[in-house]
Design a protein around this motif. Structure first.
Motif, PDB file in Angstrom:
ATOM      1  N   ASN A  89       0.697  -1.269  -0.248  1.00 38.91           N
ATOM      2  CA  ASN A  89      -0.072  -0.078   0.028  1.00 38.91           C
ATOM      3  C   ASN A  89       0.854   1.478  -0.021  1.00 38.91           C
ATOM      4  O   ASN A  89       0.717   2.235  -0.796  1.00 38.91           O
ATOM      5  N   VAL A  90       1.948   1.258   0.890  1.00 39.20           N
ATOM      6  CA  VAL A  90       2.596   2.408   0.698  1.00 39.20           C
ATOM      7  C   VAL A  90       3.523   2.748  -0.489  1.00 39.20           C
ATOM      8  O   VAL A  90       3.661   3.832  -0.972  1.00 39.20           O
ATOM      9  N   VAL A  91       3.812   1.589  -1.019  1.00 37.97           N
ATOM     10  CA  VAL A  91       4.712   1.834  -2.383  1.00 37.97           C
ATOM     11  C   VAL A  91       3.682   2.329  -3.438  1.00 37.97           C
ATOM     12  O   VAL A  91       3.880   3.105  -4.262  1.00 37.97           O
ATOM     13  N   GLU A  92       2.376   1.773  -3.530  1.00 36.83           N
ATOM     14  CA  GLU A  92       1.262   2.203  -4.494  1.00 36.83           C
ATOM     15  C   GLU A  92       0.935   3.362  -4.209  1.00 36.83           C
ATOM     16  O   GLU A  92       0.843   4.349  -5.280  1.00 36.83           O
ATOM     17  N   MET A  93       1.090   4.193  -2.837  1.00 35.08           N
ATOM     18  CA  MET A  93       0.585   5.403  -2.625  1.00 35.08           C
ATOM     19  C   MET A  93       1.675   6.380  -3.196  1.00 35.08           C
ATOM     20  O   MET A  93       1.309   7.677  -3.576  1.00 35.08           O
ATOM     21  N   GLN A  94       2.946   5.913  -2.902  1.00 35.83           N
ATOM     22  CA  GLN A  94       3.970   7.010  -3.589  1.00 35.83           C
ATOM     23  C   GLN A  94       4.261   6.695  -4.965  1.00 35.83           C
ATOM     24  O   GLN A  94       5.028   7.485  -5.376  1.00 35.83           O
ATOM     25  N   ASN A  95       3.826   5.531  -5.575  1.00 38.25           N
ATOM     26  CA  ASN A  95       4.014   5.497  -7.088  1.00 38.25           C
ATOM     27  C   ASN A  95       5.431   5.633  -7.464  1.00 38.25           C
ATOM     28  O   ASN A  95       5.752   6.327  -8.398  1.00 38.25           O
ATOM     29  N   PRO A 126       8.363   3.577  -8.914  1.00 30.69           N
ATOM     30  CA  PRO A 126       8.369   2.080  -9.653  1.00 30.69           C
ATOM     31  C   PRO A 126       9.985   1.708  -9.052  1.00 30.69           C
ATOM     32  O   PRO A 126       9.992   0.232  -9.111  1.00 30.69           O
ATOM     33  N   THR A 127      10.834   2.368  -8.567  1.00 29.82           N
ATOM     34  CA  THR A 127      12.343   1.847  -8.200  1.00 29.82           C
ATOM     35  C   THR A 127      11.831   0.992  -6.950  1.00 29.82           C
ATOM     36  O   THR A 127      12.334  -0.138  -6.850  1.00 29.82           O
ATOM     37  N   TRP A 128      10.986   1.549  -5.921  1.00 27.50           N
ATOM     38  CA  TRP A 128      10.898   0.713  -4.949  1.00 27.50           C
ATOM     39  C   TRP A 128       9.936  -0.364  -5.170  1.00 27.50           C
ATOM     40  O   TRP A 128      10.016  -1.480  -4.434  1.00 27.50           O
ATOM     41  N   ALA A 129       8.752  -0.196  -5.847  1.00 29.07           N
ATOM     42  CA  ALA A 129       8.226  -1.126  -6.331  1.00 29.07           C
ATOM     43  C   ALA A 129       8.638  -2.646  -6.553  1.00 29.07           C
ATOM     44  O   ALA A 129       8.532  -3.552  -6.250  1.00 29.07           O
ATOM     45  N   GLU A 130       9.988  -2.328  -7.266  1.00 29.87           N
ATOM     46  CA  GLU A 130      10.768  -3.266  -7.990  1.00 29.87           C
ATOM     47  C   GLU A 130      11.517  -4.026  -6.639  1.00 29.87           C
ATOM     48  O   GLU A 130      11.981  -5.221  -6.700  1.00 29.87           O
ATOM     49  N   ARG A 131      11.513  -3.327  -5.567  1.00 31.22           N
ATOM     50  CA  ARG A 131      12.497  -3.880  -4.557  1.00 31.22           C
ATOM     51  C   ARG A 131      11.772  -4.507  -3.512  1.00 31.22           C
ATOM     52  O   ARG A 131      12.124  -5.127  -2.519  1.00 31.22           O
ATOM     53  N   LEU A 132      10.399  -4.684  -3.629  1.00 33.11           N
ATOM     54  CA  LEU A 132       9.454  -5.296  -2.691  1.00 33.11           C
ATOM     55  C   LEU A 132       9.611  -6.842  -2.385  1.00 33.11           C
ATOM     56  O   LEU A 132       9.498  -7.502  -1.706  1.00 33.11           O
TER      57      LEU A 132
END
Length: 447
Positions: free
Chosen positions: A301-307, A309-315
């Motif tokens: 949720n936090v990654v989606e709110m911040q939009n 992509p760099t951190w989305a790939e790190r999940l």
């Protein structure tokens, strides 16, 4: 009851159970040892996890004194499912919501005005543990509150109803619920007059109901027999700790960042500079729960709110307890977002209002500009490297959000004992305040 010199606090969380031992020396609590164990809800008895946490503590420190006094706080059974029914959202319904947070309740429904058929259908589906009826300043509006009382009584739900509204119709309310055979509890009006909040009496009543509710968690009744003080909701323990810290050392803001939620507690009246522009009263002690801001369960949720992509790939690096450097970096970033978003949601917002006489600034929400101390507690924030830097980022002072000023001091509860001291405060508030004073002065290392 005579004061003792040895104490044990037990915190039964949803995932981890903590045991802390303290000695009372020269008027303050000195921490001695700490033990941990997984909370044993799945085993059908939370007492097993408590026994393991105590065994872990004794393995580190040695046997506990037999004459110790025990205090318990818990969030293992979850909060009370609570519905709130008032007259206007910005007055009684909102005030009731403020009272519930920190007292062990989770708000599932808020209604304002006359209850309609759909409201009642939703209420039945919620199966609340407690129903709060409020509305009307003292000696003000009566009709709608009485109509709501009639409809709630007619539901014959097994949950107790708490009335915290217009005092002028209290006897009528009592008669309605007595005739329906529904349990009614009374608290002082949460909004007795315009712009006057009175939340503490209601918090105490909700806490009493929480104690009844928490005993139904598997094995919790046995824990209740260990203490004379009842079982305190863990958020209430943290809020009480914050209140006493503020009494001893000045206004404070406390962040508790967890895997699923971020809790923010503040104790402050705000600054005179912004008081005249505030359009809604705020309680001195306030708690907000951000159920979408967590560093593990709600990391997506936090990654989606911040939009981002760099951190989305790190999940894929995410770990409940970070061990690798990449996992630690991710948790640090998630903590930063949780603290910053949580602070902005908790803080007052400054906006422009255009009137016939011109533009003026107004404030809605909690003014945090008078905060003197910003405190971090909870596992994620206190264990991650750079926690102080994360807290430092929200000390920006007034802007769109009324945040703490840059000169607010930082404190980190690295061993997560803030809630333990808040629990001890049920019986020893002055000693807890002295403990906070000596901790800040560097004379002891209690937390």
């Amino acid at each position: 009851m005579p004061k003792r010199s040895h104490f044990l606090t037990l915190e039964v969380g949803s995932t981890i159970t903590k045991a802390n031992s303290f000695a009372l020396s020269a008027g303050c609590f000195v921490h001695q040892a700490q033990g941990f164990a997984p909370t044993s809800i799945a085993a059908g008895d939370v007492g097993l996890g408590v026994e393991q946490a105590i065994a872990d503590l004794e393995a580190r420190h040695g046997p506990l004194p037999a004459d110790r006094e025990t205090f318990v706080n818990s969030s293992a059974a979850g909060g009370l499912r609570m519905t709130v029914h008032g007259l206007t959202y910005n007055m009684t319904a909102r005030a009731a919501r403020e009272a519930a947070l920190g007292a062990g309740a989770i708000i599932k429904q808020v209604t304002a005005g006359a209850l309609g058929p759909y409201d009642l259908d939703d209420l039945r589906e919620i199966h609340p543990n407690i129903i709060l009826l409020a509305g009307g300043v003292d000696y003000g509006e009566k009709t709608t509150v009485l109509q709501n009382a009639e409809q709630l009584a007619a539901l014959h739900l097994p949950a107790p109803v708490v009335y915290a509204g217009n005092i002028a119709i209290r006897k009528h309310i009592q008669r309605l619920f007595a005739e329906a055979g529904v349990e009614l509890l009374l608290a002082d009006n949460v909004f007795p007059d315009v712009d006057v909040l009175n939340v503490e009496p209601l918090r105490k009543v909700i806490h009493e109901v929480f104690n009844r509710h928490i005993i139904h968690a598997p094995g919790m009744a046995r824990l209740g027999e260990l203490t004379h003080w009842g079982i305190l909701p863990t958020p209430g323990a943290v809020l009480r700790g914050a209140e006493l810290f503020a009494e001893a050392l000045g206004d404070c803001l406390v962040f508790d960042v967890g895997g699923a939620t971020t809790d923010v507690h503040s104790v402050t009246e705000g600054s005179p500079e912004w008081a005249a522009r505030t359009v809604e009263p705020e309680p001195r002690a306030k708690r907000t729960v951000e159920g979408d801001l967590g560093v593990y369960i709600n990391a997506h949720n936090v990654v989606e709110m911040q939009n981002d992509p760099t951190w989305a790939e790190r999940l894929g690096d995410l770990e409940a307890i970070p061990t690798t450097e990449r996992a630690k970096e991710l948790t640090r970033w998630l903590c930063t977002q949780a603290v910053e978003l949580g602070a902005r949601r908790h803080a007052g917002v400054v906006s422009d209002l255009y009137t016939p006489t011109g533009k003026r600034q107004i404030v809605k929400g909690k003014d945090l500009t008078a905060i003197k101390w910003v405190i971090g507690t909870g596992g994620a924030l206190t264990r991650v490297e750079g926690g102080e830097d994360i807290l430092r980022r929200i000390r920006t002072g007034p802007g769109k959000y009324l945040l703490p000023r840059p000169d607010a001091q930082l404190l980190m509860d690295r061993d997560y004992r803030f809630s333990a001291l808040g629990t001890l405060a049920q019986a020893y508030p002055e000693e807890v305040k002295e403990t906070f004073r000596r901790w800040v002065a560097g004379e002891i290392h209690p937390i």
